[in-house]
Scaffold this active site. Structure first.
Site, short mmCIF file in Angstrom:
data_model
loop_
_atom_site.label_atom_id
_atom_site.label_comp_id
_atom_site.label_asym_id
_atom_site.label_seq_id
_atom_site.Cartn_x
_atom_site.Cartn_y
_atom_site.Cartn_z
N TYR A 87 8.04 -7.65 -7.67
CA TYR A 87 7.69 -6.43 -6.92
C TYR A 87 7.47 -5.28 -7.90
CZ TYR A 87 7.95 -2.69 -3.43
OH TYR A 87 7.67 -1.61 -2.63
N ASP A 96 9.58 0.98 4.84
CA ASP A 96 10.64 0.36 5.63
C ASP A 96 11.52 1.43 6.28
OD1 ASP A 96 9.56 -1.90 4.60
OD2 ASP A 96 11.17 -2.26 3.16
N THR A 122 0.83 -1.21 0.00
CA THR A 122 0.00 0.00 0.00
C THR A 122 0.86 1.26 0.00
OG1 THR A 122 -0.13 -0.35 2.38
CG2 THR A 122 -2.07 -0.95 1.11
N ASP A 123 2.13 1.13 0.41
CA ASP A 123 2.93 2.37 0.59
C ASP A 123 3.15 3.10 -0.74
OD1 ASP A 123 4.86 0.49 -0.30
OD2 ASP A 123 6.35 1.03 1.24
N SER A 170 16.52 -5.59 6.47
CA SER A 170 17.94 -5.45 6.83
C SER A 170 18.57 -4.30 6.04
CB SER A 170 18.69 -6.76 6.59
OG SER A 170 18.60 -7.14 5.24
N SER A 171 18.11 -4.07 4.83
CA SER A 171 18.73 -2.99 4.04
C SER A 171 18.34 -1.62 4.60
CB SER A 171 18.35 -3.11 2.56
OG SER A 171 16.96 -3.12 2.40
N LEU A 201 12.78 -8.58 6.62
CA LEU A 201 12.65 -7.79 7.85
C LEU A 201 13.42 -6.48 7.74
CD1 LEU A 201 12.95 -10.64 10.53
CD2 LEU A 201 10.87 -9.62 9.58
C1 GLA Z 1 9.02 -4.01 0.72
C2 GLA Z 1 9.23 -2.55 0.34
C3 GLA Z 1 8.21 -1.65 1.02
C4 GLA Z 1 6.80 -2.16 0.84
C5 GLA Z 1 6.72 -3.65 1.14
C6 GLA Z 1 5.37 -4.22 0.82
O1 GLA Z 1 9.31 -4.20 2.08
O2 GLA Z 1 10.53 -2.14 0.70
O3 GLA Z 1 8.34 -0.33 0.53
O4 GLA Z 1 6.33 -1.89 -0.46
O5 GLA Z 1 7.69 -4.40 0.45
O6 GLA Z 1 4.41 -3.71 1.67
#
Ligand code: GLA
Length: 399
Positions: free
Chosen positions: A240, A188, A51-52, A143-144, A141
């Protein structure tokens, strides 16, 4: 919490306290003491997936698993970085930062932060850095983002740069998008920088306004178990990017700036205007997921933590059936956790592997972890790992 078939934590890079390891790594590499140590956590996303980048809502929380950077200034436009995962240190200078992508591998996250700061007009101090981390790499999780945020905090402090925390996520995201080349959203970096202990971070990804929503598991007698599916990331980058492109195409077809602008009340009408079934399902995921975030936030604000379980599980079904970003290991872990009594369970993070989180009664951890491990054994999947998590603070200076 060791069980016969499930080990207690995702594999840490090394044993011992991560902050001590960063300082020891600094000393080993450079023969002197660091000027300071800065930490940034990994994150789990409670709900609000993909959703971001649709300008929508997310609700992540920071983990106690952290990345720590020990650092000290060095003269000139030179940056030297040591990671406990790789020797010898990587070195780059101002000349190598002209073009994104010249520094590769894990060091690209560091070079990306220096590059993004310079692009934004900051006078970045040369530095020596040593990185240690307990955030497992490749488990979804973040890490980057943890590396980016810890390095950014170190450089901001060492250089006395005027860059408040609320502006740091965009800069770290730029490092990831434009230097490393991953087209991720803002979740993130926001989570690992802006989260607070005991709270989830309700982030409006359009305005970047945040609310720290109490997420008091102890008070509710609950716990969150994170299971690392150990599924290899299958085509994660390409898939993605494809999901993101599909969402942008859908928004254009619907004549809205982003899918966030389609509310659940408008969903049926919007779906009727799209003739591609796959696009319709992508839209349905994003629109319903935004609503699930809002519903989860409402419940948490009211202290009704236990009741968020069905929303988590519905989010998983939507990722599995509509957004199509789960894999068999992940679905198996979710189904087994639910069958063992979890109140809700879902994949967390970008998908195609990574971790599952399960909301459980505090005394259910062993039973749920064993059930997942048994289901994995039945399917012939590699033994999963698990860890109990609590909402932790975002990036901070340690010393
Ligand atoms: C990864 C991306 C985030 C987000 C998620 C999915 O973690 O880095 O920006 O899009 O996937 O919610």
């Amino acid at each position: 919490m060791n069980g016969p078939a499930a080990s207690a934590a995702p594999p840490a890079a090394a044993s011992g306290d991560v902050a001590d390891r960063a300082a020891a790594g600094f000393h080993a590499a450079y023969g002197e003491e660091p000027a300071g140590r800065w930490a940034a956590p990994g994150r789990a996303n409670l709900i609000g997936e993909h959703t971001d980048y649709n300008d929508g809502f997310v609700l992540p929380f920071a983990l106690t698993l952290r990345t720590v950077v020990a650092a000290a200034p060095q003269p000139g436009e030179r940056w030297t970085v040591r990671s406990e995962l790789s020797d010898p240190p990587v070195e780059f200078d101002g000349g190598q930062l002209d073009t994104p992508g010249r520094v590769t591998g894990w060091a690209a996250y560091v070079a990306g932060v220096v590059w993004a700061l310079r692009e934004a007009g900051y006078d970045v101090p040369g530095a020596r850095l040593a990185i240690a981390s307990d955030v497992p790499v490749g488990s979804g999780l973040s890490s980057s983002a943890a590396i980016e945020a810890a390095v950014l905090a170190a450089l901001v402090d060492l250089g006395g740069l005027d860059l408040p925390a609320e502006r740091q996520p965009r800069l770290a995201q730029r490092a990831e998008n434009a230097y490393v080349g991953a087209p991720t959203g803002i979740m993130d970096q926001s989570a690992v920088i802006r989260c607070r202990a005991g709270h989830a971070l309700f982030l409006d990804c359009r305005s970047e306004s945040v609310e720290h929503v109490p997420f008091d598991l102890d008070a509710a007698g609950l716990a969150v178990l994170v299971v690392d599916s150990r599924a290899p990331h299958r085509h994660a980058d390409g898939e993605y990017a494809a999901r993101r492109a599909a969402c942008e195409r859908a928004a254009a077809l619907l004549g809205v700036p982003a899918l966030r602008d389609v509310g659940v009340a408008d969903l049926d009408g919007a779906l009727a205007r799209l003739d591609d079934d796959e696009i319709r399902r992508r839209v349905r995921h994003v629109v319903t997921e935004d609503q699930r975030v809002l519903d989860t936030v409402d419940l948490l604000r009211a202290g009704r933590v236990r009741e968020i379980g069905p929303l988590l599980t519905a989010s998983h079904a939507s990722m599995r059936d509509d957004f199509e970003i789960t894999v068999p290991e992940i679905d198996t872990a979710v189904e087994a956790a639910l069958a063992a009594g979890a109140l809700g369970a879902r994949m967390t993070g970008g998908g195609f592997g990574g971790c599952v989180l399960a909301l459980i009664e505090a005394d259910q951890a062993d039973a749920v972890a064993h059930a997942v491990a048994d289901a994995y054994a039945d399917r012939g999947f590699p033994t999963p790992t698990h860890v109990m998590v609590l909402p932790a603070p975002g990036a901070t200076r340690l010393s």
